[in-house]
Design a protein around this motif. Sequence first.
Motif, PDB file in Angstrom:
ATOM      1  N   LEU A 193       1.957  -5.546   6.816  1.00 43.99           N
ATOM      2  CA  LEU A 193       0.573  -6.015   6.921  1.00 43.99           C
ATOM      3  C   LEU A 193      -0.362  -5.139   6.104  1.00 43.99           C
ATOM      4  O   LEU A 193      -1.237  -5.640   5.379  1.00 43.99           O
ATOM      5  N   GLU A 194      -0.176  -3.830   6.193  1.00 45.75           N
ATOM      6  CA  GLU A 194      -1.029  -2.922   5.427  1.00 45.75           C
ATOM      7  C   GLU A 194      -0.823  -3.100   3.928  1.00 45.75           C
ATOM      8  O   GLU A 194      -1.790  -3.061   3.145  1.00 45.75           O
ATOM      9  N   GLY A 195       0.422  -3.296   3.517  1.00 48.68           N
ATOM     10  CA  GLY A 195       0.707  -3.436   2.096  1.00 48.68           C
ATOM     11  C   GLY A 195       0.120  -4.694   1.501  1.00 48.68           C
ATOM     12  O   GLY A 195      -0.528  -4.659   0.442  1.00 48.68           O
ATOM     13  N   VAL A 196       0.317  -5.831   2.145  1.00 51.57           N
ATOM     14  CA  VAL A 196      -0.233  -7.085   1.623  1.00 51.57           C
ATOM     15  C   VAL A 196      -1.756  -7.053   1.670  1.00 51.57           C
ATOM     16  O   VAL A 196      -2.432  -7.518   0.741  1.00 51.57           O
ATOM     17  N   THR A 197      -2.315  -6.458   2.719  1.00 51.17           N
ATOM     18  CA  THR A 197      -3.772  -6.335   2.814  1.00 51.17           C
ATOM     19  C   THR A 197      -4.319  -5.452   1.691  1.00 51.17           C
ATOM     20  O   THR A 197      -5.354  -5.767   1.099  1.00 51.17           O
ATOM     21  N   ALA A 198      -3.603  -4.361   1.397  1.00 51.58           N
ATOM     22  CA  ALA A 198      -4.031  -3.482   0.310  1.00 51.58           C
ATOM     23  C   ALA A 198      -4.002  -4.222  -1.024  1.00 51.58           C
ATOM     24  O   ALA A 198      -4.900  -4.060  -1.862  1.00 51.58           O
ATOM     25  N   HIS A 199      -2.996  -5.045  -1.224  1.00 53.36           N
ATOM     26  CA  HIS A 199      -2.928  -5.852  -2.441  1.00 53.36           C
ATOM     27  C   HIS A 199      -4.144  -6.785  -2.545  1.00 53.36           C
ATOM     28  O   HIS A 199      -4.783  -6.883  -3.588  1.00 53.36           O
ATOM     29  N   VAL A 200      -4.452  -7.471  -1.442  1.00 57.15           N
ATOM     30  CA  VAL A 200      -5.583  -8.404  -1.426  1.00 57.15           C
ATOM     31  C   VAL A 200      -6.890  -7.666  -1.717  1.00 57.15           C
ATOM     32  O   VAL A 200      -7.710  -8.106  -2.531  1.00 57.15           O
ATOM     33  N   ASN A 201      -7.068  -6.510  -1.076  1.00 56.54           N
ATOM     34  CA  ASN A 201      -8.287  -5.737  -1.288  1.00 56.54           C
ATOM     35  C   ASN A 201      -8.418  -5.281  -2.741  1.00 56.54           C
ATOM     36  O   ASN A 201      -9.512  -5.297  -3.325  1.00 56.54           O
ATOM     37  N   ALA A 202      -7.299  -4.864  -3.334  1.00 52.62           N
ATOM     38  CA  ALA A 202      -7.318  -4.395  -4.713  1.00 52.62           C
ATOM     39  C   ALA A 202      -7.685  -5.490  -5.691  1.00 52.62           C
ATOM     40  O   ALA A 202      -8.273  -5.237  -6.749  1.00 52.62           O
ATOM     41  N   HIS A 203      -7.354  -6.734  -5.338  1.00 54.92           N
ATOM     42  CA  HIS A 203      -7.591  -7.849  -6.250  1.00 54.92           C
ATOM     43  C   HIS A 203      -8.840  -8.655  -5.903  1.00 54.92           C
ATOM     44  O   HIS A 203      -9.127  -9.663  -6.543  1.00 54.92           O
ATOM     45  N   SER A 204      -9.557  -8.209  -4.875  1.00 57.41           N
ATOM     46  CA  SER A 204     -10.770  -8.945  -4.493  1.00 57.41           C
ATOM     47  C   SER A 204     -12.035  -8.291  -5.013  1.00 57.41           C
ATOM     48  O   SER A 204     -13.128  -8.800  -4.811  1.00 57.41           O
ATOM     49  N   ASN A 205     -11.870  -7.113  -5.646  1.00 55.28           N
ATOM     50  CA  ASN A 205     -13.036  -6.400  -6.166  1.00 55.28           C
ATOM     51  C   ASN A 205     -13.315  -6.756  -7.618  1.00 55.28           C
ATOM     52  O   ASN A 205     -12.454  -7.241  -8.334  1.00 55.28           O
TER      53      ASN A 205
END
Length: 367
Positions: free
Chosen positions: A355-367
């Motif tokens: 969960l943390e890994g996929v969330t980190a990916h999403v956060n990195a690509h939402s900026n």
Amino acid sequence: MFVRLAAIPKAVIMQPTTLCSLDCRYCYLPFRKVNHRMPLEVAAMVAASVNPWAALQPGFEVVWHGGEPLTAGRSLLGALMEPFEGVTHTLQTNATLVDDRWCDFFEERGVGVGVSIDGPADMNRNRASLGGRPAHDRIIRGIGRLRERGVPFSAIAVVSDPDPARAAEFYRFFVDLGCDVLGVNVEEQEGVHTRASEPDPGRAAQWWVALTDAWRADPAIRVREIDRVLTFASAVLEDRIATNTVQVWDPLPTVAYDGGVVLVSPELAGFTDPRLGDFTTGNVLSTPLDVLLAEAESRTPWLAEFQRGVDSCRTSCSFFDFCGGGHPANRYFEHGGRMDGTRTTYCTTAKIALLEGVTAHVNAHSN
């Protein structure tokens, strides 16, 4: 208690034989070198309960697992499938025995095929022959027959070392392999496999970040674990996550070769504990499967202890809404034979880090 079992399962797992054609170093099965075979009477008794369920629930799955189900042979496996009506048959195989005659069997019976392989040859080194030799080439040869015959297949991989630097290579291997869905299991401590590695949680999270990056760059196949996170995220955004309510688990009955039924956690089949017994709810040769499920709580002593563990997770873990409280086998084998413990290494690397890994990916690509 918050945990309850659904009245009707979505699938039944059948063990046509305990024998396996490989001796994988992380395998949890205790009898994989012994050829116990399922009598036809066991399948007939299971089908008597399953067929009415399948009539009510389209897409009901009968999953043939082992051991290696192909070691049962086409004649026996076909006869075991015969009593079932209105179901979807699937099987999980290491592919070492797949040939044209097995491909004919899959096509004629509409059997869905899942293949167990862990990646490129060096990542797949834990899958070994009974003599201890690397089995990679035999597995690839069997997959080649499936591809040449146009038999679709999914894949399940066990990752012993979640190295972020190799996640893209790992993903590309399965895209090139030709599977349509990939399931990723981080190596677990369970069953007779008592010495699983314990990856660093931060490194495991970075593995999931890198794997999601690779998938996002080329979403050619579905990745089961990424799907789970995205489905969960959608439920959160749509306010569909219920709290403080009864949690309904799929009972997922696993029917051993001798008719013994283990609920919820297939990895417990074949084990006996001096305190909890053999983990079975009963045997289909003496009690119909639908009755065993209806009377599961009174027939399954360890369920109450497991329910207490899930309730403890609910009150102590911020990741509970995603993982739902973990699995009985991981609790039992990681907590010294107790079902009421909370966090496990499996939780940390395969649920929280995911969960943390996929969330980190999403956060990195939402900026």
